[in-house]
Write a protein that holds these residues in place. Sequence first.
Motif, PDB file in Angstrom:
ATOM      1  N   ALA A 203       0.800  -1.151  -0.077  1.00  0.00           N
ATOM      2  CA  ALA A 203      -0.123   0.037  -0.183  1.00  0.00           C
ATOM      3  C   ALA A 203       0.888   1.195  -0.025  1.00  0.00           C
ATOM      4  O   ALA A 203       0.609   2.391  -0.740  1.00  0.00           O
ATOM      5  CB  ALA A 203      -0.967  -0.064   1.175  1.00  0.00           C
ATOM      6  N   SER A 204       2.157   1.188   0.742  1.00  0.00           N
ATOM      7  CA  SER A 204       2.824   2.286   0.821  1.00  0.00           C
ATOM      8  C   SER A 204       3.267   2.868  -0.434  1.00  0.00           C
ATOM      9  O   SER A 204       3.764   3.900  -0.741  1.00  0.00           O
ATOM     10  CB  SER A 204       3.977   2.084   1.722  1.00  0.00           C
TER      11      SER A 204
ATOM     12  N   LEU B 116       8.439  -3.910   5.172  1.00  0.00           N
ATOM     13  CA  LEU B 116       7.245  -4.129   4.839  1.00  0.00           C
ATOM     14  C   LEU B 116       6.427  -4.971   5.676  1.00  0.00           C
ATOM     15  O   LEU B 116       5.242  -5.612   5.022  1.00  0.00           O
ATOM     16  CB  LEU B 116       7.081  -4.450   3.212  1.00  0.00           C
ATOM     17  N   GLU B 117       6.611  -5.324   6.734  1.00  0.00           N
ATOM     18  CA  GLU B 117       6.149  -6.252   7.382  1.00  0.00           C
ATOM     19  C   GLU B 117       4.463  -5.978   7.858  1.00  0.00           C
ATOM     20  O   GLU B 117       3.481  -6.864   7.635  1.00  0.00           O
ATOM     21  CB  GLU B 117       6.687  -6.821   9.111  1.00  0.00           C
ATOM     22  N   ASP B 118       4.294  -4.964   8.092  1.00  0.00           N
ATOM     23  CA  ASP B 118       2.994  -4.075   8.439  1.00  0.00           C
ATOM     24  C   ASP B 118       2.369  -3.446   7.131  1.00  0.00           C
ATOM     25  O   ASP B 118       1.307  -2.778   7.311  1.00  0.00           O
ATOM     26  CB  ASP B 118       2.683  -3.156   9.400  1.00  0.00           C
ATOM     27  N   ASP B 119       2.808  -3.517   6.076  1.00  0.00           N
ATOM     28  CA  ASP B 119       2.481  -2.792   4.983  1.00  0.00           C
ATOM     29  C   ASP B 119       1.504  -4.044   4.167  1.00  0.00           C
ATOM     30  O   ASP B 119       2.021  -4.786   3.591  1.00  0.00           O
ATOM     31  CB  ASP B 119       3.600  -2.595   3.865  1.00  0.00           C
ATOM     32  N   GLN B 120       0.383  -3.451   3.617  1.00  0.00           N
ATOM     33  CA  GLN B 120      -0.818  -4.326   2.915  1.00  0.00           C
ATOM     34  C   GLN B 120      -0.270  -4.529   1.680  1.00  0.00           C
ATOM     35  O   GLN B 120       0.330  -3.621   1.032  1.00  0.00           O
ATOM     36  CB  GLN B 120      -1.986  -3.503   2.959  1.00  0.00           C
TER      37      GLN B 120
ATOM     38  N   GLY C 201      -4.116 -14.633  -0.586  1.00  0.00           N
ATOM     39  CA  GLY C 201      -4.992 -13.590   0.069  1.00  0.00           C
ATOM     40  C   GLY C 201      -6.535 -13.931  -0.205  1.00  0.00           C
ATOM     41  O   GLY C 201      -7.188 -13.156   0.274  1.00  0.00           O
ATOM     42  N   ALA C 202      -6.824 -14.751  -0.972  1.00  0.00           N
ATOM     43  CA  ALA C 202      -8.176 -15.207  -1.206  1.00  0.00           C
ATOM     44  C   ALA C 202      -9.005 -13.994  -1.709  1.00  0.00           C
ATOM     45  O   ALA C 202     -10.055 -13.768  -1.235  1.00  0.00           O
ATOM     46  CB  ALA C 202      -8.883 -15.923  -0.029  1.00  0.00           C
TER      47      ALA C 202
ATOM     48  N   ASP D 228      -4.160   5.378  -3.954  1.00  0.00           N
ATOM     49  CA  ASP D 228      -4.888   4.594  -2.801  1.00  0.00           C
ATOM     50  C   ASP D 228      -4.601   3.127  -3.172  1.00  0.00           C
ATOM     51  O   ASP D 228      -4.112   2.737  -4.179  1.00  0.00           O
ATOM     52  CB  ASP D 228      -6.217   5.029  -3.001  1.00  0.00           C
ATOM     53  N   TYR D 229      -4.759   2.213  -2.076  1.00  0.00           N
ATOM     54  CA  TYR D 229      -4.823   0.864  -2.177  1.00  0.00           C
ATOM     55  C   TYR D 229      -6.073   0.312  -1.360  1.00  0.00           C
ATOM     56  O   TYR D 229      -6.271   0.583  -0.256  1.00  0.00           O
ATOM     57  CB  TYR D 229      -3.405   0.436  -1.163  1.00  0.00           C
ATOM     58  N   ARG D 230      -6.612  -0.704  -1.723  1.00  0.00           N
ATOM     59  CA  ARG D 230      -7.696  -1.515  -1.154  1.00  0.00           C
ATOM     60  C   ARG D 230      -7.400  -2.949  -1.767  1.00  0.00           C
ATOM     61  O   ARG D 230      -7.023  -3.249  -2.821  1.00  0.00           O
ATOM     62  CB  ARG D 230      -8.997  -0.719  -1.504  1.00  0.00           C
ATOM     63  N   PHE D 231      -8.193  -3.825  -0.937  1.00  0.00           N
ATOM     64  CA  PHE D 231      -8.070  -5.265  -1.218  1.00  0.00           C
ATOM     65  C   PHE D 231      -9.676  -5.826  -1.192  1.00  0.00           C
ATOM     66  O   PHE D 231     -10.309  -5.558   0.013  1.00  0.00           O
ATOM     67  CB  PHE D 231      -7.249  -5.911  -0.033  1.00  0.00           C
TER      68      PHE D 231
END
Length: 372
Positions: A56-57, A80-84, A106-107, A118-121
Amino acid sequence: MQQVNHSRLNPVFPILIGLAMFAWLVPVRAQDDVPLFYPPLPDGPRIQYLTSYSGASDVKAEGEKKGGWLSDFVLGEEDLEDDQGPNKPYGVSLKNGQIHVVDTRGAGYAIFDVAGKDYRFREGSGSANMPKPINIEIDDDGTKFVADTGRNQILVFDSNDEFVRVIGKTGHFRPSDMLVDGEKLYVVDIQGHRILVLDKNSGEELSTFGSPGSGDHNFFHPTNIAMGPNKHLYISDTSNFRVQEFTRDGEFVKSYGAGVGTAPGSFARPKGVAVDREGRVYVVDAAFERVQVFDDQGRLLMYFGEPGSRHQSGMDLPTDIDIDYASVPFFQQYADPEFELEFIIVVANQFGSNKVNVFGFGRHKSMNYGEE
């Protein structure tokens, strides 16, 4: 080894055989402030590596160019451990500055909204459960078709990523890719070694073509599909080590690739396929970890990318590729000022630090490419 036709390449792709073979074997490493072109200067470059996306970053930092391979190597990779971000990408689609990436672990599918920063999943659940999504196709109205080999069905989402319906009865096919053509949906059945033609709205089967085998009209584990400007279908026939071209009615036209092998022009594991407006065919090879480019007669023009995730444009088990002309304005900032972009190419990688590599096809202003 398939010979490169210089009369065809010159002046469009002026690659010398010796240089091409050297480039095939030895990866090119470039500093952050040095553009990475294919073919490399002093030849007339046609493709430039622009950037990559993994979390996401990468899209949320407004107007800020990301560090490349050298800065990561010297300063240490960003934590990036906490980076989506997608865990294990497969299918990729680029439209109007939005990169959709299917995440088999990630299904669901990730959206790198470069245009909106922006980033979304979109994670599957309930009726929209996606145990193993593998590929994605986006219609002109934003409708998304997601092939899932876990439930052996195709899931349909609207332009707002709301679940709409399911196409296909479990066990009827095992979809690995799809292509929308008007009211038709072409479905690659990797298990049945065939192509199904469905009504994209009702899911009704209209026709099929192909059967198991190695002949001109046969498939052995087909995986990906694309359409060219001639409205022909280009299908990766993975276990037959080739790409086959068909009419929309399923009539065989020709094959691309010199068979299985390690030489340029051959394939080890062809998967993603895309075709530009000039009829050039781009084929991802998951084993060689490069993209090979052929002309509309099946002759090799060039290849780009380097194997290994530690390189600036490194590919680590690449799977899918897509081309988009409308996305040029969103990536122009990454191009060399002297390189005029014509369209954008995205390549998904299952492993490594570059989940999606972005390249630009164009012309260098200082070069004379002659008549094309």
